[in-house]
Design a protein around this motif. Structure first.
Motif, PDB file in Angstrom:
ATOM      1  N   ARG A  46       0.812  -1.223   0.000  1.00  9.86           N
ATOM      2  CA  ARG A  46       0.000   0.000   0.000  1.00  9.86           C
ATOM      3  C   ARG A  46       0.838   1.262   0.000  1.00  9.86           C
ATOM      4  O   ARG A  46       0.385   2.335   0.425  1.00  9.86           O
ATOM      5  CB  ARG A  46      -0.949   0.043   1.202  1.00  9.86           C
ATOM      6  CG  ARG A  46      -1.794  -1.203   1.397  1.00  9.86           C
ATOM      7  CD  ARG A  46      -2.684  -1.052   2.612  1.00  9.86           C
ATOM      8  NE  ARG A  46      -3.120  -2.347   3.133  1.00  9.86           N
ATOM      9  CZ  ARG A  46      -3.727  -2.508   4.290  1.00  9.86           C
ATOM     10  NH1 ARG A  46      -3.974  -1.473   5.057  1.00  9.86           N
ATOM     11  NH2 ARG A  46      -4.094  -3.712   4.698  1.00  9.86           N
ATOM     12  N   SER A  49       2.520   3.463   4.594  1.00  8.85           N
ATOM     13  CA  SER A  49       1.230   3.611   5.274  1.00  8.85           C
ATOM     14  C   SER A  49       1.387   3.696   6.784  1.00  8.85           C
ATOM     15  O   SER A  49       2.469   3.470   7.328  1.00  8.85           O
ATOM     16  CB  SER A  49       0.325   2.425   4.923  1.00  8.85           C
ATOM     17  OG  SER A  49       0.913   1.208   5.358  1.00  8.85           O
ATOM     18  N   GLU A  76      -2.016   5.326   3.294  1.00  8.91           N
ATOM     19  CA  GLU A  76      -1.909   4.214   2.344  1.00  8.91           C
ATOM     20  C   GLU A  76      -2.697   4.463   1.064  1.00  8.91           C
ATOM     21  O   GLU A  76      -3.686   5.200   1.042  1.00  8.91           O
ATOM     22  CB  GLU A  76      -2.437   2.944   3.001  1.00  8.91           C
ATOM     23  CG  GLU A  76      -3.916   3.037   3.352  1.00  8.91           C
ATOM     24  CD  GLU A  76      -4.415   1.776   4.022  1.00  8.91           C
ATOM     25  OE1 GLU A  76      -5.515   1.336   3.684  1.00  8.91           O
ATOM     26  OE2 GLU A  76      -3.707   1.236   4.887  1.00  8.91           O
ATOM     27  N   ASN A  77      -2.226   3.835  -0.008  1.00  7.02           N
ATOM     28  CA  ASN A  77      -2.935   3.844  -1.290  1.00  7.02           C
ATOM     29  C   ASN A  77      -3.124   5.238  -1.875  1.00  7.02           C
ATOM     30  O   ASN A  77      -4.091   5.484  -2.603  1.00  7.02           O
ATOM     31  CB  ASN A  77      -4.302   3.162  -1.154  1.00  7.02           C
ATOM     32  CG  ASN A  77      -4.208   1.649  -1.196  1.00  7.02           C
ATOM     33  OD1 ASN A  77      -3.530   1.079  -2.045  1.00  7.02           O
ATOM     34  ND2 ASN A  77      -4.878   0.981  -0.262  1.00  7.02           N
ATOM     35  N   LEU A  95      -1.163  -2.066  -4.382  1.00 11.21           N
ATOM     36  CA  LEU A  95      -2.299  -1.173  -4.176  1.00 11.21           C
ATOM     37  C   LEU A  95      -3.599  -1.938  -4.341  1.00 11.21           C
ATOM     38  O   LEU A  95      -3.641  -2.988  -4.984  1.00 11.21           O
ATOM     39  CB  LEU A  95      -2.239  -0.005  -5.154  1.00 11.21           C
ATOM     40  CG  LEU A  95      -2.206  -0.376  -6.641  1.00 11.21           C
ATOM     41  CD1 LEU A  95      -3.460   0.117  -7.343  1.00 11.21           C
ATOM     42  CD2 LEU A  95      -0.962   0.195  -7.313  1.00 11.21           C
ATOM     43  N   HIS A 109      -8.456   0.664   0.117  1.00 10.83           N
ATOM     44  CA  HIS A 109      -8.303  -0.665   0.690  1.00 10.83           C
ATOM     45  C   HIS A 109      -9.599  -1.305   1.157  1.00 10.83           C
ATOM     46  O   HIS A 109      -9.917  -2.431   0.792  1.00 10.83           O
ATOM     47  CB  HIS A 109      -7.322  -0.633   1.873  1.00 10.83           C
ATOM     48  CG  HIS A 109      -7.185  -1.950   2.555  1.00 10.83           C
ATOM     49  ND1 HIS A 109      -7.942  -2.298   3.664  1.00 10.83           N
ATOM     50  CD2 HIS A 109      -6.398  -3.025   2.288  1.00 10.83           C
ATOM     51  CE1 HIS A 109      -7.630  -3.527   4.034  1.00 10.83           C
ATOM     52  NE2 HIS A 109      -6.698  -3.991   3.228  1.00 10.83           N
TER      53      HIS A 109
END
Length: 331
Positions: A46, A49, A76-77, A95, A109
């Motif tokens: 990710r 994060s 994240e992401n 991802l 997520h």
């Protein structure tokens, strides 16, 4: 005469099993195979994060509500977290994607928006433009809800898959299809088919059996992984891999191997990795039993890796792991 035959028979009963044992050892020992060189590849889960404690973790646990005190400003992401992960030394960034109401893929997520954002429901109920208006940092807290260090800072940060691919045109990405809906495989295959052969070669996709099977049927050149593809490769390999036989299902795929299982694979580590290299298959080692995306996240974790391991390492803390291998010096 009978006594001589009995002696010969007894010798055969001894020597044949011994010969088989010697053959298995010689054919699977890493000490007797081509020595691997170089450093492991690092996969940043990710991007970079906020990590969290895993005690009592369940599939529906809101992990944003149990993060450790933040050590960096990234979520994240997001494109900033992925960019930083690559700059720090990640070779691959993983991802997660979900479909949107307007036929795109949002990079996010969770199954629902409720945990991390100020939205409700699922991404497929919203257009990508509407998702951009959400605050993806809204629900993060490290003190049980007393403070929310990222609230107000995540507005506009949820990217589309298209934005990610345009932001990282040459980098390696691992795309996670979160559902088991075959239609998502159809939709993703249609989108990825518009990319150049070079761009496709830098991508891999994993997820539910049904969407992965559908995607693979339409785009067989893209590396994929699911529970089904893993079983198709590893079950027959565990059964007869001691002979050196590598199932066709192990060709041009990806294997996520929990560290607790890895030592039981014939030829682990070097000979196994060499065999998978011959089949153009990528091996990713994950920590523990592989549940809840456990990674090699500390210096102590990396000490459990095999000596001279050169496969891929799954990590949630690329900022801690990359310096061990001086990866951050390459950028």
């Amino acid at each position: 005469m009978i006594s001589l035959k009995n002696k010969l028979l007894k010798r055969k009963r001894f020597w044949i099993p011994l010969a088989i044992i010697i053959f298995i050892y010689l054919n699977n020992s890493s000490m007797l195979t081509k020595q691997r060189a170089g450093e492991p590849l690092l996969l940043a889960h990710r991007g970079l994060s906020q990590t969290f404690h895993t005690e009592g973790l369940k599939d529906d646990t809101c992990t944003a509500e149990r993060i450790y005190p933040p050590e960096h400003p990234y979520l994240e992401n997001t494109i900033p977290s992925m960019k930083t992960a690559f700059q720090m030394g990640a070779d691959i960034v993983e991802l997660d994607i979900h479909p949107t109401k307007d036929g795109k893929f949002a990079v996010f997520h969770d199954w629902t928006l409720d945990c991390r954002t100020n939205g409700k429901g699922v991404t497929r109920d919203y257009t990508m433009e509407q998702l951009k208006k959400l605050d993806i940092g809204y629900g993060y807290t490290a003190d049980g809800g007393k403070t929310f260090p990222f609230r107000g800072k995540g507005i506009g940060l949820m990217p589309s898959l298209d934005e990610v691919l345009k932001s990282f045109p040459k980098e390696s990405l691992l795309i996670h299809v979160k559902s088991n809906d075959p239609e998502e495989g159809v939709q993703l295959a249609k989108y990825l088919s518009t990319l150049s052969a070079f761009r496709q070669s830098k991508l891999a996709v994993y997820g539910g059996d049904k969407p992965i099977e559908t995607l693979h049927q339409q785009l067989p050149n893209i590396r994929v992984m699911s529970k089904s593809t893993m079983k198709s490769c590893l079950i027959p390999y565990i059964a007869v891999g001691w002979t050196g036989y590598i199932p066709d299902a192990c060709t041009h795929t990806e294997l996520h191997i929990p560290e607790g299982i890895a030592p039981w694979l014939w030829g682990w580590p070097d000979r196994f990795l060499n065999r998978m290299d011959e089949k153009d298959t990528r091996v990713i080692l994950v920590a523990g039993d592989g549940s809840f995306s456990e990674g090699f996240d500390t210096v102590e974790d990396t000490k459990r890796l095999p000596i001279h391991y050169t496969g891929v390492i799954w990590t949630n803390r690329i900022d801690r792991i990359a310096p061990i291998y001086h990866k951050n010096l390459k950028k």
